[in-house]
Design a protein around this motif. Structure first.
Motif, PDB file in Angstrom:
ATOM      1  N   GLU A   1       0.831  -1.211   0.000  1.00 59.10           N
ATOM      2  CA  GLU A   1       0.000   0.000   0.000  1.00 59.10           C
ATOM      3  C   GLU A   1       0.863   1.258   0.000  1.00 59.10           C
ATOM      4  O   GLU A   1       0.560   2.220  -0.705  1.00 59.10           O
ATOM      5  CB  GLU A   1      -0.935  -0.009   1.211  1.00 59.10           C
ATOM      6  CG  GLU A   1      -2.015  -1.072   1.112  1.00 59.10           C
ATOM      7  CD  GLU A   1      -2.753  -1.310   2.421  1.00 59.10           C
ATOM      8  OE1 GLU A   1      -2.609  -0.487   3.354  1.00 59.10           O
ATOM      9  OE2 GLU A   1      -3.466  -2.333   2.510  1.00 59.10           O
ATOM     10  N   ALA A   2       1.957   1.239   0.758  1.00 62.25           N
ATOM     11  CA  ALA A   2       2.852   2.404   0.800  1.00 62.25           C
ATOM     12  C   ALA A   2       3.495   2.640  -0.571  1.00 62.25           C
ATOM     13  O   ALA A   2       3.662   3.775  -1.003  1.00 62.25           O
ATOM     14  CB  ALA A   2       3.922   2.213   1.872  1.00 62.25           C
ATOM     15  N   LEU A   3       3.836   1.543  -1.250  1.00 65.63           N
ATOM     16  CA  LEU A   3       4.462   1.663  -2.572  1.00 65.63           C
ATOM     17  C   LEU A   3       3.501   2.256  -3.600  1.00 65.63           C
ATOM     18  O   LEU A   3       3.929   2.858  -4.588  1.00 65.63           O
ATOM     19  CB  LEU A   3       4.957   0.290  -3.055  1.00 65.63           C
ATOM     20  CG  LEU A   3       6.181  -0.245  -2.317  1.00 65.63           C
ATOM     21  CD1 LEU A   3       6.390  -1.720  -2.636  1.00 65.63           C
ATOM     22  CD2 LEU A   3       7.424   0.567  -2.664  1.00 65.63           C
ATOM     23  N   GLU A   4       2.221   2.096  -3.350  1.00 66.51           N
ATOM     24  CA  GLU A   4       1.219   2.651  -4.264  1.00 66.51           C
ATOM     25  C   GLU A   4       1.022   4.151  -4.028  1.00 66.51           C
ATOM     26  O   GLU A   4       0.434   4.834  -4.849  1.00 66.51           O
ATOM     27  CB  GLU A   4      -0.111   1.900  -4.095  1.00 66.51           C
ATOM     28  CG  GLU A   4      -0.022   0.475  -4.600  1.00 66.51           C
ATOM     29  CD  GLU A   4      -1.201  -0.414  -4.191  1.00 66.51           C
ATOM     30  OE1 GLU A   4      -1.254  -1.545  -4.695  1.00 66.51           O
ATOM     31  OE2 GLU A   4      -2.035   0.011  -3.364  1.00 66.51           O
TER      32      GLU A   4
ATOM     33  N   LYS B   1       2.737   8.055  -2.478  1.00 68.29           N
ATOM     34  CA  LYS B   1       3.874   8.901  -2.822  1.00 68.29           C
ATOM     35  C   LYS B   1       4.667   9.333  -1.594  1.00 68.29           C
ATOM     36  O   LYS B   1       5.553  10.177  -1.687  1.00 68.29           O
ATOM     37  CB  LYS B   1       3.382  10.148  -3.566  1.00 68.29           C
ATOM     38  CG  LYS B   1       2.744   9.858  -4.908  1.00 68.29           C
ATOM     39  CD  LYS B   1       2.391  11.146  -5.620  1.00 68.29           C
ATOM     40  CE  LYS B   1       1.586  10.945  -6.882  1.00 68.29           C
ATOM     41  NZ  LYS B   1       2.183  10.087  -7.878  1.00 68.29           N
ATOM     42  N   ASP B   2       4.335   8.773  -0.424  1.00 72.21           N
ATOM     43  CA  ASP B   2       4.993   9.161   0.811  1.00 72.21           C
ATOM     44  C   ASP B   2       6.250   8.310   1.025  1.00 72.21           C
ATOM     45  O   ASP B   2       6.169   7.177   1.507  1.00 72.21           O
ATOM     46  CB  ASP B   2       4.016   9.000   1.986  1.00 72.21           C
ATOM     47  CG  ASP B   2       4.587   9.535   3.297  1.00 72.21           C
ATOM     48  OD1 ASP B   2       5.820   9.693   3.404  1.00 72.21           O
ATOM     49  OD2 ASP B   2       3.783   9.791   4.212  1.00 72.21           O
TER      50      ASP B   2
ATOM     51  N   GLU C   1       8.756   8.621   3.084  1.00 70.38           N
ATOM     52  CA  GLU C   1       9.073   8.351   4.481  1.00 70.38           C
ATOM     53  C   GLU C   1       8.227   7.193   5.019  1.00 70.38           C
ATOM     54  O   GLU C   1       8.724   6.316   5.722  1.00 70.38           O
ATOM     55  CB  GLU C   1       8.855   9.611   5.316  1.00 70.38           C
ATOM     56  CG  GLU C   1       9.414   9.495   6.721  1.00 70.38           C
ATOM     57  CD  GLU C   1       9.256  10.785   7.513  1.00 70.38           C
ATOM     58  OE1 GLU C   1       9.416  11.881   6.918  1.00 70.38           O
ATOM     59  OE2 GLU C   1       8.954  10.696   8.709  1.00 70.38           O
ATOM     60  N   ALA C   2       6.960   7.183   4.662  1.00 71.12           N
ATOM     61  CA  ALA C   2       6.078   6.085   5.091  1.00 71.12           C
ATOM     62  C   ALA C   2       6.529   4.769   4.463  1.00 71.12           C
ATOM     63  O   ALA C   2       6.532   3.719   5.116  1.00 71.12           O
ATOM     64  CB  ALA C   2       4.631   6.395   4.704  1.00 71.12           C
ATOM     65  N   THR C   3       6.939   4.830   3.203  1.00 77.66           N
ATOM     66  CA  THR C   3       7.419   3.626   2.512  1.00 77.66           C
ATOM     67  C   THR C   3       8.674   3.101   3.180  1.00 77.66           C
ATOM     68  O   THR C   3       8.823   1.886   3.397  1.00 77.66           O
ATOM     69  CB  THR C   3       7.691   3.947   1.020  1.00 77.66           C
ATOM     70  OG1 THR C   3       6.501   4.474   0.442  1.00 77.66           O
ATOM     71  CG2 THR C   3       8.125   2.703   0.255  1.00 77.66           C
ATOM     72  N   GLU C   4       9.573   4.017   3.543  1.00 79.95           N
ATOM     73  CA  GLU C   4      10.807   3.627   4.226  1.00 79.95           C
ATOM     74  C   GLU C   4      10.489   2.901   5.534  1.00 79.95           C
ATOM     75  O   GLU C   4      11.097   1.869   5.849  1.00 79.95           O
ATOM     76  CB  GLU C   4      11.636   4.885   4.490  1.00 79.95           C
ATOM     77  CG  GLU C   4      13.018   4.620   5.035  1.00 79.95           C
ATOM     78  CD  GLU C   4      13.794   5.919   5.175  1.00 79.95           C
ATOM     79  OE1 GLU C   4      14.310   6.409   4.148  1.00 79.95           O
ATOM     80  OE2 GLU C   4      13.878   6.442   6.295  1.00 79.95           O
ATOM     81  N   LYS C   5       9.519   3.402   6.270  1.00 79.96           N
ATOM     82  CA  LYS C   5       9.135   2.766   7.540  1.00 79.96           C
ATOM     83  C   LYS C   5       8.543   1.385   7.309  1.00 79.96           C
ATOM     84  O   LYS C   5       8.768   0.463   8.103  1.00 79.96           O
ATOM     85  CB  LYS C   5       8.164   3.661   8.304  1.00 79.96           C
ATOM     86  CG  LYS C   5       8.853   4.877   8.882  1.00 79.96           C
ATOM     87  CD  LYS C   5       7.904   5.803   9.607  1.00 79.96           C
ATOM     88  CE  LYS C   5       8.688   6.980  10.181  1.00 79.96           C
ATOM     89  NZ  LYS C   5       7.818   8.007  10.753  1.00 79.96           N
ATOM     90  N   GLU C   6       7.802   1.228   6.238  1.00 77.37           N
ATOM     91  CA  GLU C   6       7.232  -0.099   5.946  1.00 77.37           C
ATOM     92  C   GLU C   6       8.326  -1.090   5.555  1.00 77.37           C
ATOM     93  O   GLU C   6       8.263  -2.267   5.934  1.00 77.37           O
ATOM     94  CB  GLU C   6       6.149  -0.007   4.866  1.00 77.37           C
ATOM     95  CG  GLU C   6       4.906   0.768   5.291  1.00 77.37           C
ATOM     96  CD  GLU C   6       4.246   0.228   6.565  1.00 77.37           C
ATOM     97  OE1 GLU C   6       4.391  -0.968   6.886  1.00 77.37           O
ATOM     98  OE2 GLU C   6       3.589   1.021   7.252  1.00 77.37           O
TER      99      GLU C   6
END
Ligand code: ZN
Length: 86
Positions: free
Chosen positions: A30-33, A35-36, A38-43
């Motif tokens: 979901e994070a990869l879908e 544009k955040d 920082e959120a993707t990095e945390k996931e």
């Protein structure tokens, strides 16, 4: 991860820990879908943490497993970068 969570991961067991990893993978998807970044990095961090937890409670040394299999080259064609045709 072993020092931080081994006792809790052991109590949860392989199935429960695997289920958490699967959930974190879904959150990464979901994070990869989005544009955040920082959120993707945390996931990504959560996925590798849960993968390490699962390895710990199954007696697998994750770092050793990765190095033994890949060791800087493709395990199929033994080249770096990989020269396999898919
Ligand atoms: Zn290859």
């Amino acid at each position: 991860m072993r020092r931080l969570y081994f006792h809790r991961d052991s109590e949860r067991g392989v199935k429960g820990t695997y289920d958490w990893l699967a959930e974190e993978l879904e959150e990464l998807k979901e994070a990869l879908e989005g544009k955040d970044k920082e959120a993707t990095e945390k996931e990504f961090a959560d996925v590798i943490a849960w993968l390490a937890s699962l390895a710990n409670i199954t007696g697998i040394n994750l770092e050793k497993a990765a190095i033994d299999k890949y060791n800087g080259k493709c395990p199929k064609c033994h080249q770096s970068p990989c020269q396999c045709t898919f």
